[in-house]
Scaffold this active site. Structure first.
Site, PDB file in Angstrom:
ATOM      1  N   ASP A 165      -5.683  25.751  81.427  1.00 34.44           N
ATOM      2  CA  ASP A 165      -5.033  25.343  82.852  1.00 34.44           C
ATOM      3  C   ASP A 165      -5.229  26.778  83.676  1.00 34.44           C
ATOM      4  OD1 ASP A 165      -3.730  24.006  84.742  1.00 34.44           O
ATOM      5  OD2 ASP A 165      -2.004  23.836  83.259  1.00 34.44           O
ATOM      6  N   ASP A 177      -3.145  16.405  89.313  1.00 35.79           N
ATOM      7  CA  ASP A 177      -1.684  16.253  88.755  1.00 35.79           C
ATOM      8  C   ASP A 177      -1.143  14.920  89.172  1.00 35.79           C
ATOM      9  OD1 ASP A 177      -1.692  18.557  87.069  1.00 35.79           O
ATOM     10  OD2 ASP A 177      -0.657  19.612  88.398  1.00 35.79           O
TER      11      ASP A 177
HETATM   12  C1  DGJ Z   1      -0.417  22.135  85.537  1.00 43.70           C
HETATM   13  C2  DGJ Z   1      -1.396  21.018  85.066  1.00 43.70           C
HETATM   14  O1  DGJ Z   1      -2.073  20.343  85.838  1.00 43.70           O
HETATM   15  C3  DGJ Z   1      -0.252  19.982  84.450  1.00 43.70           C
HETATM   16  O2  DGJ Z   1      -1.175  18.940  83.814  1.00 43.70           O
HETATM   17  C4  DGJ Z   1       0.437  20.727  83.291  1.00 43.70           C
HETATM   18  O3  DGJ Z   1      -0.434  21.149  82.255  1.00 43.70           O
HETATM   19  C5  DGJ Z   1       1.265  21.919  83.842  1.00 43.70           C
HETATM   20  N1  DGJ Z   1       0.499  22.858  84.666  1.00 43.70           N
HETATM   21  C6  DGJ Z   1       1.736  22.675  82.691  1.00 43.70           C
HETATM   22  O4  DGJ Z   1       2.617  23.778  83.263  1.00 43.70           O
END
Ligand code: DGJ
Length: 716
Positions: free
Chosen positions: A446, A512
């Site tokens: 991430d 997301d």
């Molecule tokens: C942002 C990501 O896009 C989510 O899917 C998740 O992994 C969160 N971060 C976790 O903090």
């Protein structure tokens, strides 16, 4: 040396490069294959493009070359900008060598300007799928420092170019399309976010007015780079239009000592009659890479929207049981497992399994998941650090920052300087240790903030370029040490979608937001460049966590089925009915994924913006799965015909709903049933050319429903 006019032709594309007396070769032509034309015709084609000298102009009319510069009369966006000893330099390169690669795969041109102390290698390639690739390597051959301020790569546009398409967006809404007319001037999309960003355009495309997915000549460019960058289209009244792309460099960021070189990222151009053809070139090229994932993409359950930070072991074990019973093949433990991490305010950087939450380490969850026959995946955010972490307290100098203070935070976090060898070494050691000690097949990598004031704390120099190079090195090294590891690239969803990161990772978390209405747009425009098997598409809960909209399970599941499929939902409390429906879509995906992940992606150009038809046609054209969705109420009622692009025109297809479908409650019929009943209950059979030209009447759906339609070729 005498340089010839070069005609490269491969994968349906031709490129003609013509020697230029004042620099690198001119880009005389880029577009559809010109066929087997003789040398004389190629030279004539190039000459036929020479602009006429006009009043008020420079005596040698400027032309777009591989590196257009003022020394050849160029007054548009320059190919190269840079300084030596405080003076701006005006190089005029002379070509000293030109080597053609076998099978028309490209040419490497060497050029020099010994007066200013610069040498250049231009790598021009044509891939088997017909993409035009370019990269430049600039070397300082002088005796003192040379600072590169810009080095861009250029792509000529055809005379029909009149309308621009790019994508914009934000967190939870990446890659929304926008269009405007091409007018005189420069239209630039710039990222200074240290990553492409949620608003980045994955492609800058220019085509005939109103070009679509099925029609209209269109050309586009993508820069394979995960740091600061720009792509632009420029129309100059004293010349034709062009696309350009390059890295954005801050002052003193790229200073070459004598003998040092700077290599640009690769810029990749594609064209098509319609965007389906343009994107197909990207997809086929990516699929031909030795590193492209070959085995079936495992159906995934990701814990984030299922449990967030509530990492309670019995709850996770139960979730894993339910997932495995559904046919899930990979279980990914998201954020929250490492030392001190209970929410998103602390602990990034402290990459040790948390001893209080996991007294026996990760073994209990990993062994359980593996025992159920699933792979185990784990979340990291290796480039980031919370000021509230042991790492930041021990090594504040590893944080990217201007002298004396931290940049403004983003999600309470800062960015580590991977150009710093010690910071790099620590992160490599931590990840390697956890990956070596545990049975981990997959990392979700991430990156949850834009970079700001990203300077090296020691030197004060802008450090984005070095950070990105460090990131690539880190990924390459981890892959070398763990050859079977797969990596997902996530950046608050889709804020780092580029072919630089995808050269080292196996999929992208596309957004997301998993609201299917938003995802239909996001997935369509991300797939302009990225094929579906590299796009994470998950089924979320009944009410979207990011939009608050509620959708039926078939709509959520049916719109995600084309990509790298997964579930991100607490499925422990589902009713048996919901569980059965979800399982049916997992089965459907698994039975189709070989075709979904190798076949041609097609989008239909429909007049009604509420109607969406997209599909994937198998490589041999014998099978296709289409999704017809209604995103709002249709303008017509019934909605009118649907024509299916991309099928084999000569094949005869049998047409059926792929899963028992939702229907319009008002007419009491399941979709397509009324057509079948007119044929005594037997399925429709139509040739591909009829489906492309006449199509069939779109079934009546409610807004926010999708119907999956399968087409299978049969013998007549
Ligand atoms: C942002 C990501 O896009 C989510 O899917 C998740 O992994 C969160 N971060 C976790 O903090």
């Amino acid at each position: 040396m005498t340089i010839e006019t070069v005609h490269l032709s491969r994968g349906g594309t031709s490129v003609v490069l013509e020697p230029h007396p004042y620099g690198l070769p001119a880009l005389a032509y880029w577009g559809p294959d010109l066929g087997d034309i003789g040398d004389r015709e190629v030279r004539s084609l190039a000459v036929a493009q020479h602009p006429q000298r006009v009043s008020g102009g420079i005596d040698v009319p400027a032309r777009l070359t591989l590196l257009p510069l003022e020394s050849a009369g160029w007054q548009g966006t320059p190919g190269l900008a840079g300084d030596r000893a405080g003076a701006h330099l005006y190089p005029r390169f002379t070509v000293v060598a030109m080597n053609r690669l076998a099978e028309s795969a490209g040419v490497v041109i060497e050029a020099r300007d010994d007066d200013v102390g610069l040498a250049l290698s231009a790598h021009v390639g044509l891939t088997a799928s017909g993409l035009l690739t370019q990269r430049l390597v600039l070397t300082n051959t002088g005796d003192d420092e040379y600072e590169v301020r810009a080095l861009n790569l250029f792509f000529p546009l055809q005379h029909t170019a009149a309308e621009v398409l790019d994508t914009t967006g934000r967190h939870l809404r990446e890659r929304s399309p926008q269009r405007h007319a091409l007018t005189a001037g420069t239209y630039t999309r710039t990222s200074r976010r240290g990553r492409p960003g949620a608003d980045a355009t994955v492609l800058l495309a220019v085509g005939t007015p109103g070009f679509g997915f099925e029609h209209g000549r269109v050309q586009g460019v993508h820069l394979a780079w995960s740091g600061n960058q720009q792509v632009l289209v420029e129309k100059i009244p004293a010349g034709s239009s062009f696309l350009a792309a390059g890295e954005v460099l801050s002052a003193r960021e790229m200073v070459l000592a004598p003998g040092e070189s700077y290599s640009t990222p690769e810029a990749i151009g594609s064209w098509g009659d319609g965007l389906n053809e343009l994107s197909g070139r990207f997809h086929r090229h990516l699929r031909s890479r030795a590193t492209h994932p070959q085995r079936p993409r495992p159906v995934t359950l990701n814990t984030w929207e299922a449990v967030y930070f509530d990492l309670d072991l019995p709850r996770l074990l139960a979730l894993a049981d339910r997932a495995a019973a559904l046919g899930v093949e990979r279980f990914v433990l998201d954020d929250g497992w490492f030392r001190g991490r209970r929410d998103d305010t602390s602990s990034l950087g402290d990459w040790y399994v948390d001893e209080t939450v996991w007294p026996e380490g990760l073994a209990p969850i990993i062994e359980h998941v593996r025992g159920l026959g699933m792979e185990f995946g784990l979340w990291f955010e290796p480039e980031m650090v919370n000021p509230d972490s042991d790492l930041a307290r021990a090594h504040p100098e590893w944080i990217l920052q201007p002298e004396g203070r931290l940049p403004l935070p983003g999600r309470q976090q800062q960015v580590l300087n991977l150009g710093n060898p010690d910071a790099y070494g620590y992160i490599l050691e931590r990840l390697d240790d956890i990956l070596s000690a545990n049975d981990i097949a997959y990392v979700k990598w991430d990156h949850n903030r834009d970079l700001l004031e990203a300077a090296d704390a020691g030197t004060g120099h802008a450090a984005v370029h070095r950070h990105v190079v460090g990131l690539y090195r880190l990924l390459d090294e981890l892959r070398r040490r763990h050859p079977h590891l797969e990596i997902e690239s996530c950046a608050s969803g889709g804020a780092r979608v580029d072919l630089g990161i995808l050269a080292r990772t196996d999929r992208i978390w596309t957004s997301d937001c998993i609201d299917p209405i938003e995802r239909l747009v996001n997935q369509k425009y991300t797939s302009l460049v990225v094929p579906p098997e590299l796009l994470g598409m998950h089924v979320g809960g009944p009410v979207s966590h990011s939009t608050g909209r509620a959708h039926s399970l078939p709509f959520r599941a049916g719109t995600a089925v084309f990509g790298h499929y997964g579930i991100e939902w607490d499925i422990s409390g589902l009713t048996e009915g919901e569980y059965a429906v979800l399982g049916r879509y997992v089965d459907l995906h698994r039975s189709w994924r070989a075709d979904l992940h190798r076949g041609a992606v097609v989008h239909a150009d429909l007049v009604d913006p509420a109607m969406d038809l997209r599909g994937i046609v198998s490589e041999d054209g014998r099978r296709a799965l289409f999704g017809y969705s209604l995103t709002a109420s249709s303008a017509s009622y019934p909605p009118g015909p649907l024509a299916f692009p991309g099928l084999d025109p000569e094949a005869l297809y049998e047409i059926r709903p792929a899963v028992p479908a939702e229907g319009h409650p008002g007419n009491g019929q399941s979709p397509l049933a009324w057509l079948q009943s007119a044929l005594d209950g037997s399925p429709l059979r139509l040739p591909g050319k009829v489906l492309a030209q006449a199509g069939l009447q779109a079934p009546v759906l409610l807004p926010e429903q999708t119907l999956l339609i399968e087409l299978r070729a049969v013998e007549s």
